[in-house]
Design a protein around this motif. Structure first.
Motif, PDB file in Angstrom:
ATOM      1  N   LEU A  24       0.852  -1.220  -0.033  1.00 60.08           N
ATOM      2  CA  LEU A  24       0.034  -0.131  -0.045  1.00 60.08           C
ATOM      3  C   LEU A  24       0.633   1.401   0.008  1.00 60.08           C
ATOM      4  O   LEU A  24       0.263   2.283  -0.073  1.00 60.08           O
ATOM      5  CB  LEU A  24      -1.050  -0.076   1.293  1.00 60.08           C
ATOM      6  CG  LEU A  24      -1.971  -1.046   1.203  1.00 60.08           C
ATOM      7  CD1 LEU A  24      -2.768  -0.973   2.558  1.00 60.08           C
ATOM      8  CD2 LEU A  24      -3.025  -0.850  -0.101  1.00 60.08           C
ATOM      9  N   LEU A  25       2.136   1.306   0.327  1.00 59.93           N
ATOM     10  CA  LEU A  25       3.057   2.422   0.206  1.00 59.93           C
ATOM     11  C   LEU A  25       3.110   2.953  -1.022  1.00 59.93           C
ATOM     12  O   LEU A  25       3.755   3.910  -1.375  1.00 59.93           O
ATOM     13  CB  LEU A  25       4.435   1.859   0.650  1.00 59.93           C
ATOM     14  CG  LEU A  25       5.441   2.887   1.143  1.00 59.93           C
ATOM     15  CD1 LEU A  25       4.838   3.898   2.336  1.00 59.93           C
ATOM     16  CD2 LEU A  25       6.806   2.552   1.603  1.00 59.93           C
ATOM     17  N   ASP A  26       2.637   2.217  -2.136  1.00 62.59           N
ATOM     18  CA  ASP A  26       2.616   2.380  -3.570  1.00 62.59           C
ATOM     19  C   ASP A  26       1.794   3.722  -3.541  1.00 62.59           C
ATOM     20  O   ASP A  26       1.783   4.434  -4.616  1.00 62.59           O
ATOM     21  CB  ASP A  26       1.921   1.446  -4.348  1.00 62.59           C
ATOM     22  CG  ASP A  26       1.690   1.854  -5.780  1.00 62.59           C
ATOM     23  OD1 ASP A  26       0.661   2.372  -6.039  1.00 62.59           O
ATOM     24  OD2 ASP A  26       2.527   1.394  -6.340  1.00 62.59           O
ATOM     25  N   GLY A  27       0.816   3.917  -2.783  1.00 64.22           N
ATOM     26  CA  GLY A  27      -0.032   5.206  -2.744  1.00 64.22           C
ATOM     27  C   GLY A  27      -1.499   4.822  -3.477  1.00 64.22           C
ATOM     28  O   GLY A  27      -2.524   5.895  -3.466  1.00 64.22           O
ATOM     29  N   TYR A  70      -8.980  -0.638  -0.459  1.00 66.48           N
ATOM     30  CA  TYR A  70      -8.071  -0.495   0.776  1.00 66.48           C
ATOM     31  C   TYR A  70      -6.928   0.386   0.588  1.00 66.48           C
ATOM     32  O   TYR A  70      -6.222   0.428  -0.527  1.00 66.48           O
ATOM     33  CB  TYR A  70      -7.623  -1.851   1.323  1.00 66.48           C
ATOM     34  CG  TYR A  70      -9.001  -2.572   1.661  1.00 66.48           C
ATOM     35  CD1 TYR A  70      -9.461  -2.519   2.909  1.00 66.48           C
ATOM     36  CD2 TYR A  70      -9.545  -3.570   0.705  1.00 66.48           C
ATOM     37  CE1 TYR A  70     -10.641  -3.490   3.457  1.00 66.48           C
ATOM     38  CE2 TYR A  70     -10.454  -4.540   1.008  1.00 66.48           C
ATOM     39  CZ  TYR A  70     -11.006  -4.401   2.318  1.00 66.48           C
ATOM     40  OH  TYR A  70     -12.053  -5.232   2.744  1.00 66.48           O
ATOM     41  N   ARG A  71      -6.743   1.136   1.592  1.00 66.29           N
ATOM     42  CA  ARG A  71      -5.680   2.222   1.369  1.00 66.29           C
ATOM     43  C   ARG A  71      -5.347   2.550   3.110  1.00 66.29           C
ATOM     44  O   ARG A  71      -6.204   2.133   3.891  1.00 66.29           O
ATOM     45  CB  ARG A  71      -5.755   3.583   0.709  1.00 66.29           C
ATOM     46  CG  ARG A  71      -7.137   4.242   1.134  1.00 66.29           C
ATOM     47  CD  ARG A  71      -7.145   5.545   0.623  1.00 66.29           C
ATOM     48  NE  ARG A  71      -6.889   5.830  -0.905  1.00 66.29           N
ATOM     49  CZ  ARG A  71      -7.648   6.032  -1.906  1.00 66.29           C
ATOM     50  NH1 ARG A  71      -8.971   5.705  -1.733  1.00 66.29           N
ATOM     51  NH2 ARG A  71      -7.170   6.119  -3.024  1.00 66.29           N
ATOM     52  N   PHE A  72      -4.262   3.245   3.279  1.00 62.80           N
ATOM     53  CA  PHE A  72      -3.868   3.750   4.348  1.00 62.80           C
ATOM     54  C   PHE A  72      -4.873   4.617   4.856  1.00 62.80           C
ATOM     55  O   PHE A  72      -5.505   5.544   4.437  1.00 62.80           O
ATOM     56  CB  PHE A  72      -2.350   4.503   4.454  1.00 62.80           C
ATOM     57  CG  PHE A  72      -1.414   3.458   4.249  1.00 62.80           C
ATOM     58  CD1 PHE A  72      -1.260   2.268   4.943  1.00 62.80           C
ATOM     59  CD2 PHE A  72      -0.255   4.000   3.586  1.00 62.80           C
ATOM     60  CE1 PHE A  72      -0.165   1.630   4.686  1.00 62.80           C
ATOM     61  CE2 PHE A  72       0.832   3.155   3.204  1.00 62.80           C
ATOM     62  CZ  PHE A  72       1.025   1.912   3.714  1.00 62.80           C
ATOM     63  N   SER A  73      -5.251   4.719   6.308  1.00 62.00           N
ATOM     64  CA  SER A  73      -6.115   5.533   6.950  1.00 62.00           C
ATOM     65  C   SER A  73      -5.686   6.943   6.938  1.00 62.00           C
ATOM     66  O   SER A  73      -6.641   7.890   6.805  1.00 62.00           O
ATOM     67  CB  SER A  73      -6.611   5.117   8.211  1.00 62.00           C
ATOM     68  OG  SER A  73      -5.379   5.149   9.005  1.00 62.00           O
ATOM     69  N   ASN A  74      -4.434   6.934   6.946  1.00 58.67           N
ATOM     70  CA  ASN A  74      -3.984   8.557   6.891  1.00 58.67           C
ATOM     71  C   ASN A  74      -2.376   8.587   6.506  1.00 58.67           C
ATOM     72  O   ASN A  74      -1.744   7.543   6.453  1.00 58.67           O
ATOM     73  CB  ASN A  74      -4.138   9.376   8.095  1.00 58.67           C
ATOM     74  CG  ASN A  74      -3.427   8.817   9.199  1.00 58.67           C
ATOM     75  OD1 ASN A  74      -2.299   8.792   9.469  1.00 58.67           O
ATOM     76  ND2 ASN A  74      -4.323   8.178  10.208  1.00 58.67           N
ATOM     77  N   LYS A  75      -2.027   9.635   5.878  1.00 60.46           N
ATOM     78  CA  LYS A  75      -0.748   9.643   5.457  1.00 60.46           C
ATOM     79  C   LYS A  75       0.495   9.238   6.444  1.00 60.46           C
ATOM     80  O   LYS A  75       1.417   9.160   6.203  1.00 60.46           O
ATOM     81  CB  LYS A  75      -0.342  10.981   4.749  1.00 60.46           C
ATOM     82  CG  LYS A  75      -1.387  11.167   3.341  1.00 60.46           C
ATOM     83  CD  LYS A  75      -1.102  12.464   2.605  1.00 60.46           C
ATOM     84  CE  LYS A  75      -2.286  12.371   1.351  1.00 60.46           C
ATOM     85  NZ  LYS A  75      -3.290  12.242   1.781  1.00 60.46           N
ATOM     86  N   GLU A  76       0.222   9.637   7.794  1.00 58.17           N
ATOM     87  CA  GLU A  76       1.026   9.521   8.750  1.00 58.17           C
ATOM     88  C   GLU A  76       1.565   7.939   8.784  1.00 58.17           C
ATOM     89  O   GLU A  76       2.771   7.463   9.256  1.00 58.17           O
ATOM     90  CB  GLU A  76       0.496  10.043  10.166  1.00 58.17           C
ATOM     91  CG  GLU A  76       0.663  11.220  10.196  1.00 58.17           C
ATOM     92  CD  GLU A  76      -0.118  12.098   9.367  1.00 58.17           C
ATOM     93  OE1 GLU A  76      -1.467  11.845   8.970  1.00 58.17           O
ATOM     94  OE2 GLU A  76       0.168  13.110   8.767  1.00 58.17           O
ATOM     95  N   VAL A  77       0.458   7.180   8.362  1.00 53.81           N
ATOM     96  CA  VAL A  77       0.845   5.647   8.453  1.00 53.81           C
ATOM     97  C   VAL A  77       1.915   5.385   7.517  1.00 53.81           C
ATOM     98  O   VAL A  77       2.656   4.382   7.932  1.00 53.81           O
ATOM     99  CB  VAL A  77      -0.498   4.895   8.168  1.00 53.81           C
ATOM    100  CG1 VAL A  77      -0.316   3.416   8.056  1.00 53.81           C
ATOM    101  CG2 VAL A  77      -1.474   5.079   9.207  1.00 53.81           C
ATOM    102  N   ALA A  78       1.838   5.959   6.274  1.00 57.80           N
ATOM    103  CA  ALA A  78       2.890   5.711   5.308  1.00 57.80           C
ATOM    104  C   ALA A  78       4.008   6.091   5.717  1.00 57.80           C
ATOM    105  O   ALA A  78       5.261   5.627   5.423  1.00 57.80           O
ATOM    106  CB  ALA A  78       2.312   6.461   3.942  1.00 57.80           C
TER     107      ALA A  78
END
Length: 227
Positions: A24-27, A70-78
């Protein structure tokens, strides 16, 4: 606080869930089926892992038609996932010739929604050298000269500051072990380069292709020589 930290670390530490987070770090958003293929697990197992990540608010899900994405809930997770990658031991370089061999994923890639790798770090270095951004107590700030530069470059600083996210921050690059630029400014820089065909995404990879036009523009604006 300690219990919450242990819970989060345990969730991410599972090999399958760690692989999900790395993908998911792909964005981009992925369906459960796509994630199952990417991390080589069964749909049933994927469903269980996704439920745990959703419950911990590390992921979010959006339904479009018959599919759920599905994706990260917010950019801080990335940022956390990218930072964890810096724990990977850096391989010893055997020769000067070997240092010149950059796999595409290390040379130029996305880090969620901004540019990373050798080119991403070179971009940050250039903006610092030109004093467009300045480093202050391990943070990045835009200088007064930088405000004009971004305006001339076509990026609206005021609009970027209104976004409900971090405005500008250094992000430690896992392959270069130095900072590239994250936050809304990093995202806007990357999007401009994509939209103006300096850069192109690659299928099924975070590696980014630099076009012929991009080579000229990166040299013009950032003094970056693409090898």
């Amino acid at each position: 606080m300690e219990d919450q930290f242990i819970k989060a670390a345990t969730l991410i530490g599972d090999p399958t869930r760690a692989a999900i987070m790395w993908t998911l770090l792909d964005g981009r958003a992925f369906t459960a089926t796509e994630l199952s293929v990417a991390v080589n697990t069964s749909p049933q197992n994927m469903s269980m892992h996704l439920a745990k990540l959703l419950d911990a608010d590390l992921l979010s899900v959006e339904k479009q038609g018959r599919h759920k994405y599905y994706r990260f809930s917010n950019k801080e997770v990335a940022y956390v996932v990218e930072a964890m990658a810096n724990l990977i031991p850096k391989p010893e370089i055997q020769s000067k010739k070997e240092t010149e061999k950059y796999p595409p994923i290390k040379y130029c890639r996305t880090c969620y929604d901004h540019l990373a790798g050798k080119i991403g770090v070179a971009l940050a270095d250039s903006l610092l050298k030109q004093k467009i951004i300045i480093e202050n107590k391990n943070a990045f700030e835009i200088s007064s000269e930088g405000e004009k530069w971004f305006s001339d470059f076509g990026i609206n600083i005021e609009e970027a500051q209104k976004q409900k996210r971090i405005f500008l921050k250094p992000c430690l690059d896992w392959s270069e072990r130095r900072n590239h630029i994250a936050g809304s400014i990093g995202s806007l820089l990357f999007n401009k380069m994509i939209n103006e065909d300096w850069l192109r995404r690659t299928k099924d990879s975070r590696a980014i292709i630099i076009t012929g036009k991009g080579e000229k523009e990166l040299l013009k604006y950032f003094k970056i020589v693409v090898s």
